[in-house]
Structures are given as C-alpha cells and as structure tokens.
Design an enzyme around this catalytic site. Structure first.
Site, short mmCIF file in Angstrom:
data_model
loop_
_atom_site.label_atom_id
_atom_site.label_comp_id
_atom_site.label_asym_id
_atom_site.label_seq_id
_atom_site.Cartn_x
_atom_site.Cartn_y
_atom_site.Cartn_z
N TYR A 49 1.10 -1.25 -0.03
CA TYR A 49 -0.25 -0.19 0.24
C TYR A 49 0.64 1.57 0.30
O TYR A 49 0.29 2.74 0.03
CB TYR A 49 -0.45 -0.04 1.38
CG TYR A 49 -1.72 -1.12 1.63
CD1 TYR A 49 -2.08 -1.91 0.31
CD2 TYR A 49 -2.50 -1.22 2.82
CE1 TYR A 49 -2.89 -3.28 0.39
CE2 TYR A 49 -3.76 -2.37 2.70
CZ TYR A 49 -3.59 -3.41 1.79
OH TYR A 49 -4.35 -4.61 1.73
N LEU A 186 -17.44 -3.24 1.40
CA LEU A 186 -18.56 -2.54 1.43
C LEU A 186 -18.38 -3.06 -0.64
O LEU A 186 -18.98 -2.43 -1.33
CB LEU A 186 -18.33 -1.82 1.79
CG LEU A 186 -18.08 -1.02 2.77
CD1 LEU A 186 -17.32 -0.37 3.64
CD2 LEU A 186 -19.95 -1.49 3.27
N SER A 226 -12.50 4.33 4.01
CA SER A 226 -12.84 5.50 3.46
C SER A 226 -12.00 6.52 3.85
O SER A 226 -11.45 7.00 5.07
CB SER A 226 -14.49 5.65 4.37
OG SER A 226 -15.07 6.55 3.84
N ARG A 231 -18.73 8.51 7.31
CA ARG A 231 -18.64 7.45 6.37
C ARG A 231 -17.79 6.66 7.43
O ARG A 231 -18.12 5.59 8.57
CB ARG A 231 -18.51 6.41 5.29
CG ARG A 231 -18.71 7.24 4.50
CD ARG A 231 -18.84 7.35 2.61
NE ARG A 231 -19.71 7.19 1.54
CZ ARG A 231 -18.86 6.73 0.73
NH1 ARG A 231 -18.08 6.63 -0.04
NH2 ARG A 231 -20.79 7.46 0.31
N ASN A 235 -19.18 3.97 10.26
CA ASN A 235 -19.18 2.08 9.55
C ASN A 235 -17.78 1.63 11.25
O ASN A 235 -18.28 0.30 11.44
CB ASN A 235 -17.34 2.42 8.77
CG ASN A 235 -18.12 2.55 7.28
OD1 ASN A 235 -19.05 2.35 7.10
ND2 ASN A 235 -16.92 3.04 6.84
N1 LIG Z 1 -5.38 -9.05 1.92
C1 LIG Z 1 -5.96 -8.39 0.61
O1 LIG Z 1 -5.11 -9.48 -0.01
C2 LIG Z 1 -6.60 -7.47 0.58
C3 LIG Z 1 -7.45 -6.61 -0.37
C4 LIG Z 1 -8.03 -5.88 -0.76
C5 LIG Z 1 -8.34 -5.30 0.96
N2 LIG Z 1 -7.98 -5.85 1.81
C6 LIG Z 1 -7.59 -4.74 2.58
O2 LIG Z 1 -9.42 -4.73 3.21
C7 LIG Z 1 -9.64 -3.45 3.46
C8 LIG Z 1 -10.88 -2.62 3.53
O3 LIG Z 1 -11.04 -3.27 1.81
P1 LIG Z 1 -11.24 -2.07 0.38
O4 LIG Z 1 -10.68 -1.26 0.70
O5 LIG Z 1 -10.78 -3.19 -0.69
O6 LIG Z 1 -12.26 -2.13 0.35
P2 LIG Z 1 -13.76 -1.25 1.01
O7 LIG Z 1 -13.44 -1.29 2.33
O8 LIG Z 1 -15.59 -2.80 1.27
O9 LIG Z 1 -15.00 -0.46 0.43
C9 LIG Z 1 -13.80 1.02 0.53
C10 LIG Z 1 -15.12 1.54 -0.91
O10 LIG Z 1 -16.86 1.78 -0.19
C11 LIG Z 1 -16.41 3.28 -0.18
N3 LIG Z 1 -17.46 3.53 1.50
C12 LIG Z 1 -17.04 3.67 2.63
N4 LIG Z 1 -17.69 3.89 3.54
C13 LIG Z 1 -18.42 3.35 2.60
C14 LIG Z 1 -20.03 4.15 3.19
N5 LIG Z 1 -20.19 3.81 4.93
N6 LIG Z 1 -20.78 4.50 2.12
C15 LIG Z 1 -21.00 3.54 1.38
N7 LIG Z 1 -19.56 3.86 0.24
C16 LIG Z 1 -18.54 3.29 1.65
C17 LIG Z 1 -14.97 4.19 -0.24
O11 LIG Z 1 -14.79 4.95 -0.54
P3 LIG Z 1 -15.15 6.88 -0.11
O12 LIG Z 1 -13.55 7.02 0.82
O13 LIG Z 1 -14.97 8.06 -1.19
O14 LIG Z 1 -15.73 6.40 1.44
C18 LIG Z 1 -14.23 3.07 -0.94
O15 LIG Z 1 -15.13 3.90 -2.53
C19 LIG Z 1 -8.48 -2.78 2.36
O16 LIG Z 1 -8.66 -0.84 2.28
C20 LIG Z 1 -7.35 -3.43 3.33
O17 LIG Z 1 -7.26 -3.01 4.79
C21 LIG Z 1 -7.01 -6.86 1.93
#
Ligand SMILES: NC(=O)c1ccc[n+]([C@@H]2O[C@H](COP(=O)([O-])OP(=O)(O)OC[C@H]3O[C@@H](n4cnc5c(N)ncnc54)[C@H](OP(=O)(O)O)[C@@H]3O)[C@@H](O)[C@H]2O)c1
Length: 258
Positions: A49, A186, A226, A231, A235
């Site tokens: 990251y 999400l 987020s 948010r 969350n």
């Molecule tokens: N181990 C792995 O391979 C792996 C892979 C992927 C992710 N991860 C970890 O898991 C974490 C979460 O996964 P992710 O970042 O892919 O996705 P996520 O947290 O499921 O979704 C993030 C997206 O959702 C939006 N969001 C957040 N809160 C919201 C709400 N209350 N209402 C509507 N939309 C909302 C955010 O936009 P805004 O910023 O505009 O709010 C962003 O675009 C990552 O950050 C990382 O730390 C690990």
C-alpha cells in the site's frame, strides 16, 4: 470499545479494523488519525500500500497508547526470499516498535510456501511481530503450512461480502481455529439492493452499516476503508442496532440472488 476475538497467543484482535488500501500519504495519515479519534483500535496496512510511514505517524500522533492499537502489515510474496529485510523496512517506516500481526499478503509459489511461513514464525519468536497469519490462502494451503511447522496461522484475511458468503468455508476456518478477516465487504456489495435498503430503513441505519453488522453477526473481522469522516464514523457505529435472525438469513441469501 469494540468487541475483540482472542488470537492463539492471547492478543485481543478488535473485530472492527480500519482498511488503508489506496489511501496514500496525506489521505492515509488523515484518515487513520480520524479513525483513531473516532475509536478504531485496529489498522490494516501492507508493504504494497506504500503508506506504512503515514499510518505509523498517524498512530504516533494520535496520542493513543501504542499498546492499545492493533497494527497489521503484510509481506509481499515477491519479498519472501528477503522476508526479514522486508519486515525491518516495514518496522522502520511504521516506527511502531513491533507489529501486532504480520500476514503473507497472498500465497507464494508452492516451493516457498513453507519457508516463508517459517520466516513469519521466526519473526514472531524474535518479538518483532506478535502474531503471524496469512491472506488469500485456501484451507488446503493453511493445512500445508500447519502440517509442515506444527503452527497454524492466527488469521486468514480473505474477501468476504454478502455476495461471497460461504458458510462451509467459514466452518473450515473455525475447525482449524483460524480467525477470518473479511476484506472489500462494502466494495463488493450493491448497497442499493432492495434487501439491504429495506433492512437499513427498518433499523434507521445505512445499507453499509447493515453489511458491516452482518459480518459481525458471523464473527468475521471487518476492515472498512473510507477517506470521509462521516463514513469512517458510521462504519464504526455498529452496536446501536441489531439484526434479527431473519435479516441475517435474508442477507446470507444474497449469495444466490445477488
Ligand atoms: N489482503 C488483501 O489481499 C486485501 C485486498 C483488498 C483489501 N484489503 C484490506 O481490506 C480493506 C477494505 O477493503 P477495500 O478497501 O478493498 O474495500 P471496502 O472497505 O469494502 O470499500 C471501500 C470503498 O467503499 C466506500 N465506502 C466506505 N464506507 C462507505 C459507506 N459507509 N457507504 C458507502 N460507501 C462507503 C469507500 O469510498 P470513500 O472513501 O469515498 O468513502 C471506498 O470506495 C482494505 O482497505 C485493505 O486494508 C486486503
């Protein structure tokens, strides 16, 4: 206080973590500061990251005691042959003294699976990391490294969302005593789904809160990310309402119906 789950070494892992993928520099720093101010005590980063320095600085500047924050980082598989060096670099950037959980970000080639797992265990034994785990591993790969070393990963971080809900896979982890951390819950959900919007309206919350609370009902660790304060707060605000058994069943069924 968020609920926690105990890892094998006795560390308490908060069920709500703050995800930091795609948050770079200022945005990573400010979002993590906001999250810690709101009450999050678990932050998920990775070498990949490129924000470990920002995350670590946010933890330090937050004024929250280091021992109170659970910090995870991850080893890129391409660094497996230099795992200790990669960890030392992470620790230098984070400047948190140790990490609470070090994960292999995704499986290496087959011939390096066991040696890489041994590297994680030896870093734990050296006190550089408190717990060792994996990410994007299948139960079969978990068995392979466990049988070779006699030590199971504390955690497997894998994609999870209503559309990907897999009770059998969850049970495979439970049976092995491996905690499931679900990611992208999400992002991989249609937050306009009528099932989610109806449940959300009935409880006076948002569909995103319903999805996150649903994970907690299944004892799955969540890592919502987020960059928006409202948010980040929403969350984390998941204890003021409860889902009924019928709600959970209806969300489980989104696996089949989308
Ligand atoms: N181990 C792995 O391979 C792996 C892979 C992927 C992710 N991860 C970890 O898991 C974490 C979460 O996964 P992710 O970042 O892919 O996705 P996520 O947290 O499921 O979704 C993030 C997206 O959702 C939006 N969001 C957040 N809160 C919201 C709400 N209350 N209402 C509507 N939309 C909302 C955010 O936009 P805004 O910023 O505009 O709010 C962003 O675009 C990552 O950050 C990382 O730390 C690990």
């Amino acid at each position: 206080m968020t609920r926690t789950v105990n890892l094998p070494g006795g560390t308490a892992l908060p069920l709500i973590g703050f995800g930091t993928w795609q948050l770079r520099a200022k945005s990573a720093y400010e979002s993590v500061r906001t999250a810690l101010e709101i009450g999050y005590r678990h932050v998920d980063t990775a070498t990949l990251y490129q924000n470990e320095a920002d995350v670590g600085r946010a933890v330090k500047d937050s004024g929250v005691d280091r021992e109170q924050v659970f910090v995870t980082t991850k080893l890129r598989p391409q660094d497996a042959r230099h795992a200790r060096r990669a960890l030392e670099s992470s620790l230098r950037l984070l400047d948190t003294g140790y990490v609470d959980l070090w994960l292999i970000h995704w499986p290496t080639g087959r011939d390096e699976l066991v040696s890489t797992w041994q590297e994680l265990l030896s870093a734990r034994d050296a006190g550089l990391v408190r717990n060792a785990g994996v990410s994007n591993y299948s139960p079969a790969l978990i068995d392979l490294v466990t049988e070779a070393t006699g030590e199971r990963p504390a955690v497997n971080q894998i994609p999870w969302s209503p559309a990907q809900h897999d009770p059998a896979l969850l049970e495979e982890h439970r049976r092995r005593g491996v905690v499931v951390e679900g990611y992208s819950g999400l992002k991989n959900t249609d937050l306009r789904s009528p099932v989610l919007t109806e449940i959300a309206q009935r409880h006076g919350v948002t569909p995103a809160q319903v999805v996150l609370r649903w994970h907690l009902e299944h004892d799955i660790v969540i890592l919502p990310r987020s960059s928006r304060r409202e948010r980040i707060a929403a969350n984390f605000d998941l204890e003021g309402f409860g889902l009924t058994k019928e709600d959970v069943t209806a969300i489980d069924a989104l696996t089949r119906t989308g």
